[in-house]
Scaffold this motif. Structure first.
Motif, PDB file in Angstrom:
ATOM      1  N   HIS A 144      -6.350  -6.516   0.574  1.00  0.00           N
ATOM      2  CA  HIS A 144      -6.501  -5.081   0.647  1.00  0.00           C
ATOM      3  C   HIS A 144      -7.244  -4.563   1.946  1.00  0.00           C
ATOM      4  O   HIS A 144      -6.918  -3.923   2.686  1.00  0.00           O
ATOM      5  CB  HIS A 144      -6.893  -4.359  -0.584  1.00  0.00           C
ATOM      6  N   SER A 187      -2.717  -5.522  -8.748  1.00  0.00           N
ATOM      7  CA  SER A 187      -2.551  -5.923  -6.977  1.00  0.00           C
ATOM      8  C   SER A 187      -3.642  -6.865  -6.679  1.00  0.00           C
ATOM      9  O   SER A 187      -3.255  -7.462  -5.569  1.00  0.00           O
ATOM     10  CB  SER A 187      -2.843  -4.619  -6.337  1.00  0.00           C
ATOM     11  N   LEU A 202       0.857  -1.249  -0.153  1.00  0.00           N
ATOM     12  CA  LEU A 202       0.061   0.030  -0.051  1.00  0.00           C
ATOM     13  C   LEU A 202       0.920   1.069   0.165  1.00  0.00           C
ATOM     14  O   LEU A 202       0.489   2.452  -0.477  1.00  0.00           O
ATOM     15  CB  LEU A 202      -0.885  -0.041   1.237  1.00  0.00           C
ATOM     16  N   TYR A 209      -8.851  -9.215  -3.364  1.00  0.00           N
ATOM     17  CA  TYR A 209      -9.240  -7.882  -2.765  1.00  0.00           C
ATOM     18  C   TYR A 209      -9.415  -8.129  -1.252  1.00  0.00           C
ATOM     19  O   TYR A 209      -9.042  -7.119  -0.707  1.00  0.00           O
ATOM     20  CB  TYR A 209     -10.526  -7.197  -3.390  1.00  0.00           C
TER      21      TYR A 209
END
Lengths: 523, 487
Positions: free
Chosen positions: B239, B229, B193, B236
């Protein structure tokens, strides 16, 4: 613009109710601190306000500066170097006159006056009113991390006075004579008010060293002389040079200075350091956007106090108070520069209007009336009730148990208490002596280590309790030692509420009871 | 300057300053006490090795927990599976020394590349070397044999790509570089990140500067990187997991590396020096930075103040921003000497020599690397292995020792280890309550059916267990003590 404003400005008759920005700031800080719940935070954040009141009271009662310890059983009779005897007398006088309200009023007055002086300094150095006001508010936000009803507030006040006078001379706005006439006596006063008078010496020292870097030998000579004069003046205290030795050895003993939260580095996760973050942001933006041409002394001053603030959170207020005027000058020039941008026009209009309004205002009578009204409320009514927060201190434990007749039967020997409660117990339970309190410089690293052995529940904890004839403990509900004592056959829980737990050693096992069996006998 | 003519030795025998820096760092990190410190400062080096080893053994990415009994079977978001496999492979080849070699190679390469980047951006050689050395000092507080070292390298490469785009405007190269880097980073370490924050800083700078093309390119690249990513085993969810972890105040305050720096400690001197460099650069040199550079400087300084683990990233990311003003200064002071040395440096081609020395150090020099028994329960573990019949139930272990125990006692599942984000606040609070002898701590031990504890000898839990009739001392030395439940 000015004409229209002066037309709409209040007339002479009505000026009395419209205070100037400076008076508004003073009143706002003073009233906000005294009338809001902040007053409870001022006195309840730790046990030290109680501690200073108790010590000051002792000195008032005995009409003498305290020389040996009277309050602890671990170091009773040991020589005491009092770093802040005069403040303690002042706080105790305020407390004796008006109770906790008196201490809150004194503290709020000191905080408001400190910030008002900073505001006056910023104006005196030619900065615009709006910028000065904004920087004072930012400084207040940063200072609030250490707004407690304790003698260090005197240091904040005197740090502003020192920084102002030194900078006035440095900028060529004050003759050298005034520097000596004002600062040397103030240093003598500071050395009796609070142990951080060394901050004043650091301020003068930075100007001296900065002048050397700038090769301004005349200034360097002046500041060197002033440093010596202030150092000599600081000897005018009840302990003479021993005070300086005590402070230096305290600062060099990391076990002691790391023990107290306020000497630790700021925790940037905490909301209380957001003010410091804001100050650093203002500094960074000034450096990045305005690109000021600071002189060596100013850079040194920011660097030294920036490092000291990162080192110990208690230096954050001094950083904010000392650095704000240095930041203000280039910011002011930057904001005054004529620009076409909408934000610049808006700022300049707002600044001009506010300055005109301020010139038309007075409001000194309003300030006097407000303070007088507050005085009446505090002295004649019960409307402003100010007591220590009962969920922060063992208030109920003392009222319901320790001061009751049952305690005489169940509590024998000396007390082991939580560090943060020591001051409170000194004030509220004068008939018992504490194990430790906020005076960690007095207790020294050996006793603090012994305290930690018990407090952290390390091997040897029983030995420490035996050594000091501890017969009972008074600790917060969730304290780890309670978890251990609950299992220990020699200890019994005799009191518990939502805040505090008291464990008592069984009487037959008391360390100074000769019939006490040895450890092997018990097992 | 006719550098080639003035070379004292043939170019292939002369390593450049960057090569020297790489070699010096590598040798330093592989010598004692650094190499032991890198693998034994906490239990996480062992923990990642163990997790990686499991993945190598099972030839699959780990999806549920198999190492703790407190959360066994719970789904795991693996933030650094690729780095764990790299470390585990190195561990298979060279044991703990293998872990140290991987970490040392990555760290040395990062700072050698930083030095090379500074030179390539046109900085003066004395300034570039001084700034790199200072960055090395600031960053060394968090040099451990763990996957986060890959973030150092990737942050440097990512920032380099962004700065090259700022200079050249080559959008295709930026898109390719950041796409590849994202793919690597998102599988190597959870701090990927940071790359997006960096990209965001330059994107914001482009918006404020009203540079429409740059804004368009950076927006498109950000979208591309965001999509790339997702190419990780958890998609996901990775994240979301990372963001939730960073927003959990309790864990941020509990974990030492996420806390603010203690400026009383000697380890903070490097950080203090870096902050001083930032301040002195801005106050004395008064440089004009781009808006993007200013945002990077502000945000990463704040992140480093908030959490000590961000200090290396601050140094790596801000070194290229702070170096140019000092290059200008150095060129004014030592124009001839600097240019002469830079000329020699440009002609130096001695990397094979450096590689040979490095190979000799890694392969030939003796390199015993052991977990120090004075800090770790090495002898206690041997005792447990000698008496398996006495330790059949569940273990309650010290947090820091969790990773080590996962590695050396695979037959026993741990109560807790360094995977704090996986365990979550509730379990950490349970652990804190027991170790702090908090309310109902004995019941909590019973709830987990804990049969024996393995804690540091001076820990308060041992003192408390000594007082309980259903617990008995099974083993104790200066480092560790074991208590067993007897009924």
């Amino acid at each position: 613009m000015n004409e229209s404003l002066s037309e709409s400005a209040p007339g002479r008759c009505s000026r009395w109710w419209l205070p100037t920005i400076g008076r508004t700031l003073w009143l706002a800080f003073f009233l906000a601190l005294t009338l809001s719940n902040w007053r409870l935070v001022l006195i309840s954040a730790d046990g030290d306000p109680c501690l200073h009141w108790r010590i000051g009271n002792w000195m008032i009662e005995h009409r003498a500066v305290i020389r040996v310890d009277q309050f602890s059983h671990t170091r009773t009779g040991a020589p005491l170097v009092s770093k802040e005897w005069l403040s303690e007398v002042l706080f105790a006088s305020a407390g004796n006159a008006l109770g906790w309200n008196g201490i809150v009023l004194l503290s709020a007055g000191l905080i408001a006056t400190t910030l008002w002086l900073l505001y006056r300094q910023l104006l005196a150095e030619g900065n615009e009113l709006v910028l000065s006001m904004a920087l004072v508010l930012a400084a207040a936000f940063a200072c609030s991390v250490h707004w407690l009803a304790r003698p260090h507030l005197m240091t904040h006040l005197l740090a502003v006075v020192f920084a102002w006078r030194l900078r006035a001379y440095y900028l060529g706005r004050e003759p050298v004579r005034w520097l000596f006439v004002t600062l040397v006596p103030l240093m003598a006063l500071w050395a009796n008010l609070h142990g951080a008078f060394a901050a004043g010496l650091v301020l003068v020292g930075v100007y001296c060293f900065g002048s050397v870097l700038e090769r301004n030998w005349s200034n360097a000579r002046t500041f060197a002389l002033l440093t010596v004069a202030c150092l000599l003046a600081s000897l005018a205290n009840p302990n003479g040079w021993k005070l300086h030795i005590q402070i230096l050895s305290f600062l060099q003993t990391s076990e002691l200075s790391g023990f107290a939260n306020e000497f630790r580095s700021p925790n940037f996760h905490s909301g209380s350091t957001h003010g410091f973050s804001l100050e650093l942001l203002i500094l960074a933006l000034t450096l990045l956007v305005v690109r000021p041409q600071w002189r060596a002394t100013e850079i040194l001053m920011i660097g030294v106090w920036g490092y000291l603030a990162l080192h110990s959170v208690r230096n954050v207020p001094i950083f904010a108070l000392v650095v704000s005027p240095i930041i203000a000058a280039p910011l002011d020039q930057f904001l005054r520069k004529p620009r076409d941008a909408a934000w610049a026009r808006l700022y300049q209009k707002f600044s001009t209007d506010t300055a005109a309004l301020d010139r038309a205002a007075d409001g000194r009578w309003l300030a006097v009336i407000a303070v007088a009204l507050l005085g009446v409320v505090v002295t004649r009514t019960n409307a402003l009730k100010t007591e220590l927060l009962p969920d922060r201190f063992p208030v109920a434990a003392l009222e319901k148990f320790v001061k009751s007749g049952r305690a005489n039967v169940l509590l024998h020997g000396e007390m082991f208490n939580a560090y943060g409660w020591g001051g409170y117990l000194m004030l509220e339970l004068p008939e018992r002596k504490v194990f430790i309190d906020g005076r960690n410089d007095f207790y020294g690293s050996d006793l603090v280590e012994e305290f930690n052995t018990v407090d952290d529940v390390k091997p040897g904890w029983e030995h420490v309790l035996d050594k000091y004839n501890v017969g009972w403990t008074l600790l917060p509900l969730k304290h780890r030692l309670n978890g251990l004592l609950a299992l220990h056959k020699d200890w019994t829980r005799v009191y518990e509420d939502d805040v505090a737990v008291i464990y008592s050693r069984k009487q037959s096992l008391h360390p100074f009871n000769e019939s006490r069996p040895g450890r092997s006998d018990i097992s | 300057v006719g550098a080639n003519q003035s070379l004292p030795v043939p170019g292939w025998l002369l390593p450049s300053v960057s090569h020297w820096l790489w070699l010096l760092l590598l040798v330093m990190l592989l010598s004692q006490p650094w190499r032991t410190a890198m693998v034994a400062s906490d239990g996480d080096a062992c923990m990642h090795w163990r997790v990686g080893e499991w993945m190598l053994e099972h030839k699959q990415i780990i999806r549920t927990d198999v190492f703790s009994y407190t959360r066994i079977g719970h789904p795991i978001i693996s933030k650094e599976w690729l780095a764990e496999i790299v470390f585990a492979t190195a561990g298979r080849l060279g044991g703990l020394f293998g872990l140290a070699v991987v970490a040392a190679l990555v760290i040395a390469t990062t700072f050698a590349l930083l030095h090379r980047q500074l030179l390539r951006e046109g900085n003066e050689i004395f300034a570039a070397t001084g700034v790199t050395l200072l960055a090395t000092w600031a960053a060394c507080s968090h040099w451990l044999a763990r996957p986060h070292v890959f973030s150092f390298l990737l942050a440097l490469l990512w920032h380099n790509a962004l700065r090259r785009f700022e200079r050249t405007g080559d959008a295709r190269r930026l898109a390719f570089s950041l796409g590849v880097l994202t793919l690597a980073w998102v599988n190597l370490h959870g701090a990927f990140l940071a790359g997006f924050m960096l990209l965001g800083a330059y994107w914001l700078g482009a918006i404020v500067a009203s540079d429409r093309r740059k804004t368009r390119v950076l927006t498109a690249v950000a979208v591309e990187c965001a999509l790339v990513s997702l190419a990780n085993p958890s998609g996901y969810k990775l994240h979301i997991h990372n963001l939730q972890f960073l927003r959990t105040d309790y864990l941020m305050n509990w974990l030492a590396e996420y806390r603010s720096t203690d400026f009383h400690s000697l380890g903070a001197l490097g950080f203090a020096a870096w902050l001083a460099l930032i301040f002195v650069t801005l106050a004395l040199r008064r440089p004009r930075f781009t808006i993007g550079e200013g945002i990077v400087l502000l945000t990463w300084t704040y992140f480093a103040l908030v959490a000590a683990r961000n200090i290396p990233l601050l140094a790596i990311l801000t070194a290229p921003i702070l170096c140019p003003p000092w290059s200008e200064f150095a060129r004014g002071r030592w124009p001839i000497v600097g240019e002469r040395i830079a000329g020699i440096n440009r002609s130096a081609r001695g990397w094979p020599l450096v590689a040979a020395v490095a190979f000799a150090v890694v392969a030939l020099a003796p390199h015993p690397t052991k977990i120090p028994p004075q800090n770790w329960p090495v002898e206690a573990v041997e005792f447990i292995k000698r008496h398996p019949e006495r330790f059949s139930g569940k273990m309650f272990n010290q947090y820091v020792w969790g990773g080590y125990l996962m590695q050396v006692l695979p037959e026993h599942k741990v109560f807790i280890d360094g995977r704090t984000d996986f365990y979550g606040v509730e379990l950490i609070k349970e652990f804190v309550t027991v170790t702090g002898l908090g309310p109902k701590w004995t019941e909590r031990l019973r709830n987990y059916n804990v049969a024996w504890t393995l804690m540091p000898t001076d820990h308060r839990l041992n003192l408390a267990l000594e007082l309980l009739p259903d617990w008995q001392l099974a083993y104790s030395n200066e480092t560790a003590t074991i208590y067993c439940r007897v009924r």
